[in-house]
Design a protein around this motif. Structure first.
Motif, PDB file in Angstrom:
ATOM      1  N   GLN A  61     -10.990  30.510 -55.484  1.00 26.97           N
ATOM      2  CA  GLN A  61     -10.708  31.217 -54.240  1.00 26.97           C
ATOM      3  C   GLN A  61     -10.419  32.691 -54.569  1.00 26.97           C
ATOM      4  N   PRO A  62     -11.301  33.596 -54.203  1.00 24.70           N
ATOM      5  CA  PRO A  62     -11.054  35.006 -54.494  1.00 24.70           C
ATOM      6  C   PRO A  62      -9.888  35.553 -53.671  1.00 24.70           C
ATOM      7  N   LYS A  63      -9.282  36.628 -54.173  1.00 27.23           N
ATOM      8  CA  LYS A  63      -8.228  37.320 -53.425  1.00 27.23           C
ATOM      9  C   LYS A  63      -8.906  38.460 -52.667  1.00 27.23           C
ATOM     10  N   VAL A  64      -8.905  38.359 -51.363  1.00 27.15           N
ATOM     11  CA  VAL A  64      -9.508  39.375 -50.499  1.00 27.15           C
ATOM     12  C   VAL A  64      -8.418  39.903 -49.582  1.00 27.15           C
ATOM     13  N   ILE A  65      -8.239  41.231 -49.573  1.00 29.34           N
ATOM     14  CA  ILE A  65      -7.221  41.825 -48.704  1.00 29.34           C
ATOM     15  C   ILE A  65      -7.878  42.798 -47.735  1.00 29.34           C
ATOM     16  N   PHE A  66      -7.240  42.955 -46.583  1.00 29.01           N
ATOM     17  CA  PHE A  66      -7.728  43.800 -45.508  1.00 29.01           C
ATOM     18  C   PHE A  66      -6.624  44.793 -45.134  1.00 29.01           C
ATOM     19  N   PRO A  67      -6.488  45.886 -45.875  1.00 31.69           N
ATOM     20  CA  PRO A  67      -5.408  46.836 -45.595  1.00 31.69           C
ATOM     21  C   PRO A  67      -5.500  47.432 -44.186  1.00 31.69           C
ATOM     22  N   LYS A  68      -4.356  47.818 -43.704  1.00 26.35           N
ATOM     23  CA  LYS A  68      -4.238  48.439 -42.385  1.00 26.35           C
ATOM     24  C   LYS A  68      -4.367  49.968 -42.523  1.00 26.35           C
ATOM     25  N   SER A  69      -4.196  50.647 -41.453  1.00 26.52           N
ATOM     26  CA  SER A  69      -4.238  52.112 -41.428  1.00 26.52           C
ATOM     27  C   SER A  69      -3.298  52.693 -42.489  1.00 26.52           C
ATOM     28  N   GLY A  70      -3.737  53.719 -43.155  1.00 23.49           N
ATOM     29  CA  GLY A  70      -2.941  54.340 -44.216  1.00 23.49           C
ATOM     30  C   GLY A  70      -2.995  53.558 -45.510  1.00 23.49           C
ATOM     31  N   ASN A  71      -3.941  52.612 -45.603  1.00 23.61           N
ATOM     32  CA  ASN A  71      -4.104  51.779 -46.800  1.00 23.61           C
ATOM     33  C   ASN A  71      -2.857  50.957 -47.098  1.00 23.61           C
ATOM     34  N   LYS A 121     -14.047  37.886 -57.553  1.00 25.35           N
ATOM     35  CA  LYS A 121     -12.669  37.623 -57.967  1.00 25.35           C
ATOM     36  C   LYS A 121     -11.687  38.252 -56.993  1.00 25.35           C
ATOM     37  N   SER A 122     -11.940  39.530 -56.659  1.00 23.74           N
ATOM     38  CA  SER A 122     -11.013  40.299 -55.835  1.00 23.74           C
ATOM     39  C   SER A 122     -11.793  41.268 -54.958  1.00 23.74           C
ATOM     40  N   LYS A 123     -11.237  41.534 -53.762  1.00 17.85           N
ATOM     41  CA  LYS A 123     -11.860  42.545 -52.908  1.00 17.85           C
ATOM     42  C   LYS A 123     -10.802  43.222 -52.063  1.00 17.85           C
ATOM     43  N   ILE A 124     -10.845  44.539 -52.066  1.00 16.88           N
ATOM     44  CA  ILE A 124     -10.049  45.348 -51.145  1.00 16.88           C
ATOM     45  C   ILE A 124     -11.052  45.848 -50.118  1.00 16.88           C
ATOM     46  N   HIS A 125     -10.969  45.297 -48.914  1.00 12.47           N
ATOM     47  CA  HIS A 125     -12.000  45.531 -47.900  1.00 12.47           C
ATOM     48  C   HIS A 125     -11.630  46.668 -46.958  1.00 12.47           C
ATOM     49  N   ARG A 126     -12.453  47.701 -46.964  1.00 10.23           N
ATOM     50  CA  ARG A 126     -12.364  48.824 -46.031  1.00 10.23           C
ATOM     51  C   ARG A 126     -11.046  49.594 -46.125  1.00 10.23           C
ATOM     52  N   ASP A 183      -1.823  44.799 -56.807  1.00  5.95           N
ATOM     53  CA  ASP A 183      -1.111  43.519 -56.923  1.00  5.95           C
ATOM     54  C   ASP A 183      -1.624  42.509 -55.890  1.00  5.95           C
ATOM     55  N   ALA A 184      -1.776  42.964 -54.661  1.00  2.20           N
ATOM     56  CA  ALA A 184      -2.198  42.063 -53.592  1.00  2.20           C
ATOM     57  C   ALA A 184      -3.602  41.506 -53.834  1.00  2.20           C
ATOM     58  N   ALA A 185      -4.470  42.330 -54.449  1.00  2.00           N
ATOM     59  CA  ALA A 185      -5.851  41.901 -54.702  1.00  2.00           C
ATOM     60  C   ALA A 185      -6.026  41.264 -56.079  1.00  2.00           C
ATOM     61  N   GLY A 186      -4.979  41.253 -56.882  1.00  2.00           N
ATOM     62  CA  GLY A 186      -5.082  40.666 -58.212  1.00  2.00           C
ATOM     63  C   GLY A 186      -5.880  41.515 -59.177  1.00  2.00           C
ATOM     64  N   LEU A 187      -5.784  42.845 -59.041  1.00  6.33           N
ATOM     65  CA  LEU A 187      -6.459  43.765 -59.963  1.00  6.33           C
ATOM     66  C   LEU A 187      -5.460  44.281 -60.992  1.00  6.33           C
ATOM     67  N   ILE A 188      -5.960  44.587 -62.182  1.00  4.81           N
ATOM     68  CA  ILE A 188      -5.110  45.178 -63.214  1.00  4.81           C
ATOM     69  C   ILE A 188      -5.695  46.514 -63.662  1.00  4.81           C
ATOM     70  N   GLU A 189      -4.826  47.332 -64.257  1.00  5.17           N
ATOM     71  CA  GLU A 189      -5.277  48.631 -64.755  1.00  5.17           C
ATOM     72  C   GLU A 189      -6.380  48.433 -65.796  1.00  5.17           C
ATOM     73  N   ASN A 190      -7.374  49.279 -65.738  1.00  2.00           N
ATOM     74  CA  ASN A 190      -8.546  49.288 -66.628  1.00  2.00           C
ATOM     75  C   ASN A 190      -9.582  48.219 -66.296  1.00  2.00           C
ATOM     76  N   GLU A 191      -9.349  47.420 -65.266  1.00  2.00           N
ATOM     77  CA  GLU A 191     -10.332  46.416 -64.883  1.00  2.00           C
ATOM     78  C   GLU A 191     -11.571  47.093 -64.281  1.00  2.00           C
ATOM     79  N   LYS A 192     -12.724  46.558 -64.618  1.00  2.00           N
ATOM     80  CA  LYS A 192     -13.984  47.070 -64.075  1.00  2.00           C
ATOM     81  C   LYS A 192     -14.104  46.660 -62.613  1.00  2.00           C
ATOM     82  N   VAL A 193     -14.499  47.629 -61.761  1.00  2.00           N
ATOM     83  CA  VAL A 193     -14.709  47.355 -60.347  1.00  2.00           C
ATOM     84  C   VAL A 193     -15.994  48.018 -59.875  1.00  2.00           C
ATOM     85  N   GLN A 194     -16.509  47.478 -58.791  1.00  2.00           N
ATOM     86  CA  GLN A 194     -17.628  48.089 -58.082  1.00  2.00           C
ATOM     87  C   GLN A 194     -17.043  48.716 -56.826  1.00  2.00           C
ATOM     88  N   VAL A 195     -17.474  49.939 -56.531  1.00  2.00           N
ATOM     89  CA  VAL A 195     -17.012  50.645 -55.345  1.00  2.00           C
ATOM     90  C   VAL A 195     -18.222  50.873 -54.446  1.00  2.00           C
TER      91      VAL A 195
END
Length: 114
Positions: free
Chosen positions: A102-112, A7-12, A34-46
């Protein structure tokens, strides 16, 4: 038939903290949520790129534009500040719906930052 898909991924992103004395979870900058489409209390894998650790927990909203990524409670044993992690959320959906999802995948820059 229902299947589980990405569904969503915050990559690296970089862990900014590991707080053992907290109840548990992962704190994520609200802009990244917001950018990855995550909400508070949502289950995630790290997934920790540095040490290979994997865990499941839930999201706590962090201060917007702070760049905060913090493992809390027992999860804090799975990483330390400076580690690179991937945060993944999945969704269960109908097989036909999943074909066009289409999943929401984001690729943050330096400093997240976005």
């Amino acid at each position: 038939m229902q299947i589980e898909v990405l569904k969503s991924k915050i990559h690296r992103v970089t862990l900014t903290e590991a707080n053992l004395d907290y109840m548990g979870s992962i704190t994520i900058d609200e802009d990244l949520m917001d950018a990855a489409g995550l909400i508070e209390n949502e289950k995630v894998q790290v997934v920790n790129v540095n040490n290979g650790e994997r865990l499941e927990t839930y999201v706590i909203r962090g201060k917007r534009a702070s760049g905060t990524i913090c493992l809390n409670g027992p999860a804090a044993r799975k990483g330390m500040a400076g580690d690179i992690i991937v945060i993944i959320a999945y969704a269960i959906m109908d097989f036909e719906e999943a074909k066009s999802h289409q999943p929401k995948v984001i690729f943050p820059k330096s400093g997240n930052k976005l």
